[in-house]
Design a protein around this motif. Sequence first.
Motif, mmCIF file in Angstrom:
data_model
loop_
_atom_site.group_PDB
_atom_site.id
_atom_site.type_symbol
_atom_site.label_atom_id
_atom_site.label_comp_id
_atom_site.label_asym_id
_atom_site.label_seq_id
_atom_site.Cartn_x
_atom_site.Cartn_y
_atom_site.Cartn_z
ATOM 1 N N LEU A 62 0.861 -1.182 0.000
ATOM 2 C CA LEU A 62 0.000 0.000 0.000
ATOM 3 C C LEU A 62 0.896 1.230 0.000
ATOM 4 O O LEU A 62 1.754 1.388 0.874
ATOM 5 C CB LEU A 62 -0.894 0.012 1.240
ATOM 6 N N THR A 63 0.698 2.099 -0.982
ATOM 7 C CA THR A 63 1.463 3.339 -1.058
ATOM 8 C C THR A 63 0.497 4.504 -0.967
ATOM 9 O O THR A 63 -0.487 4.566 -1.707
ATOM 10 C CB THR A 63 2.260 3.422 -2.380
ATOM 11 N N ILE A 64 0.761 5.429 -0.043
ATOM 12 C CA ILE A 64 -0.142 6.556 0.164
ATOM 13 C C ILE A 64 0.595 7.871 -0.067
ATOM 14 O O ILE A 64 1.756 8.025 0.301
ATOM 15 C CB ILE A 64 -0.770 6.536 1.575
ATOM 16 N N PHE A 65 -0.107 8.814 -0.686
ATOM 17 C CA PHE A 65 0.456 10.121 -1.020
ATOM 18 C C PHE A 65 0.138 11.073 0.122
ATOM 19 O O PHE A 65 -0.974 11.577 0.248
ATOM 20 C CB PHE A 65 -0.186 10.612 -2.325
ATOM 21 N N ALA A 66 1.130 11.328 0.967
ATOM 22 C CA ALA A 66 0.906 12.122 2.169
ATOM 23 C C ALA A 66 1.189 13.606 1.970
ATOM 24 O O ALA A 66 0.484 14.463 2.519
ATOM 25 C CB ALA A 66 1.771 11.587 3.315
ATOM 26 N N PHE A 67 2.237 13.930 1.211
ATOM 27 C CA PHE A 67 2.621 15.336 1.024
ATOM 28 C C PHE A 67 3.433 15.427 -0.258
ATOM 29 O O PHE A 67 4.444 14.744 -0.417
ATOM 30 C CB PHE A 67 3.456 15.815 2.215
ATOM 31 N N SER A 68 2.981 16.274 -1.182
ATOM 32 C CA SER A 68 3.644 16.376 -2.478
ATOM 33 C C SER A 68 4.661 17.515 -2.490
ATOM 34 O O SER A 68 4.658 18.399 -1.625
ATOM 35 C CB SER A 68 2.612 16.611 -3.586
ATOM 36 N N THR A 69 5.523 17.502 -3.491
ATOM 37 C CA THR A 69 6.483 18.588 -3.659
ATOM 38 C C THR A 69 5.773 19.913 -3.918
ATOM 39 O O THR A 69 6.348 20.989 -3.677
ATOM 40 C CB THR A 69 7.446 18.288 -4.822
ATOM 41 N N GLU A 70 4.538 19.853 -4.389
ATOM 42 C CA GLU A 70 3.758 21.065 -4.642
ATOM 43 C C GLU A 70 3.026 21.572 -3.400
ATOM 44 O O GLU A 70 2.575 22.722 -3.370
ATOM 45 C CB GLU A 70 2.737 20.824 -5.762
ATOM 46 N N ASN A 71 2.898 20.737 -2.387
ATOM 47 C CA ASN A 71 2.137 21.133 -1.196
ATOM 48 C C ASN A 71 2.825 22.218 -0.372
ATOM 49 O O ASN A 71 2.197 22.828 0.503
ATOM 50 C CB ASN A 71 1.860 19.922 -0.303
ATOM 51 N N TRP A 72 4.093 22.500 -0.658
ATOM 52 C CA TRP A 72 4.774 23.595 0.037
ATOM 53 C C TRP A 72 4.132 24.942 -0.293
ATOM 54 O O TRP A 72 4.366 25.934 0.401
ATOM 55 C CB TRP A 72 6.251 23.619 -0.340
ATOM 56 N N LYS A 73 3.330 24.985 -1.367
ATOM 57 C CA LYS A 73 2.673 26.226 -1.769
ATOM 58 C C LYS A 73 1.497 26.581 -0.852
ATOM 59 O O LYS A 73 0.957 27.678 -0.952
ATOM 60 C CB LYS A 73 2.166 26.102 -3.208
ATOM 61 N N ARG A 74 1.093 25.670 -0.002
ATOM 62 C CA ARG A 74 -0.007 25.949 0.922
ATOM 63 C C ARG A 74 0.447 26.939 1.996
ATOM 64 O O ARG A 74 1.621 27.272 2.090
ATOM 65 C CB ARG A 74 -0.499 24.641 1.554
ATOM 66 N N THR A 75 -0.502 27.401 2.796
ATOM 67 C CA THR A 75 -0.155 28.401 3.801
ATOM 68 C C THR A 75 0.866 27.846 4.772
ATOM 69 O O THR A 75 0.943 26.634 5.018
ATOM 70 C CB THR A 75 -1.402 28.839 4.590
ATOM 71 N N GLN A 76 1.650 28.739 5.342
ATOM 72 C CA GLN A 76 2.671 28.324 6.305
ATOM 73 C C GLN A 76 2.051 27.610 7.498
ATOM 74 O O GLN A 76 2.617 26.648 8.024
ATOM 75 C CB GLN A 76 3.459 29.550 6.775
ATOM 76 N N VAL A 77 0.871 28.067 7.904
ATOM 77 C CA VAL A 77 0.180 27.438 9.037
ATOM 78 C C VAL A 77 -0.180 25.994 8.707
ATOM 79 O O VAL A 77 0.026 25.078 9.526
ATOM 80 C CB VAL A 77 -1.082 28.240 9.408
#
Length: 245
Positions: A62-77
């Motif tokens: 089972l492989t799950i996508f937890a955090f992508s290289t693009e997710n850094w664009k979300r708010t700092q909080v």
Amino acid sequence: MAKTSDSSGTEQRGPRHVAIIMDGNGRWATQRGRPRLFGHHAGAKRVREIVEACPDLGVKYLTIFAFSTENWKRTQVEVAGLMSLFRRYITKEARALKEEGVRVRFIGDRVKLDAKLIKLMDDLEELTSENDRVHLTIALNYGGRDEVARATKRLAQDVAAGRLDPESVDEETLPRYLDTFVLPDPDLVIRTSGEARISNFLLWQSAYAEYEFIDTLWPDFTEKVFAGLIGNYGARDRRFGGVKT
């Protein structure tokens, strides 16, 4: 469940490797008038149920996508909250994962992650290294294009150093440099939340995967929903480019 065949012609009854894009946590929380991080915490709890369901459903990987290289664009909080959640999840679940026979691996570029999180990841991989009941791979700061770029760089370095003959490079060579080099390719990729895109997830590995795009938000993704999708897979005719006679 209907029988299927993998690319080697070996008969199997269902997907051996399932990959999931766990989408919809934020929307789930918003629908309930709660902050997005509330949804991420609910989604993390859902992971345990799905991992526990794997053996009975015949899913070994089972492989799950937890955090992508693009997710850094979300708010700092939100990013800070997710990193804290990852640290808490690993700390809280480590012993249970060990006892339940789950082997944990992480894929993705660890360079941008903080030292404490990296240490927890390394320790969990070591703690569960002898387990074999379920292989859980967590994609953290992962992107398919980034993975291929990093793999290609390592391959080029081996060519430049004389360790690899460029004339010998074929489609079987690059996978040995990917983060997933010890894993079989996914048979089934599931994306929750109604979005019908793959979002830079396992681009090379999913060339012949079956896809399921469903409306269910990840925190509502139950074992029953999972089992239904496994059943759907078993009814599909997988020919891998060939024609059955």
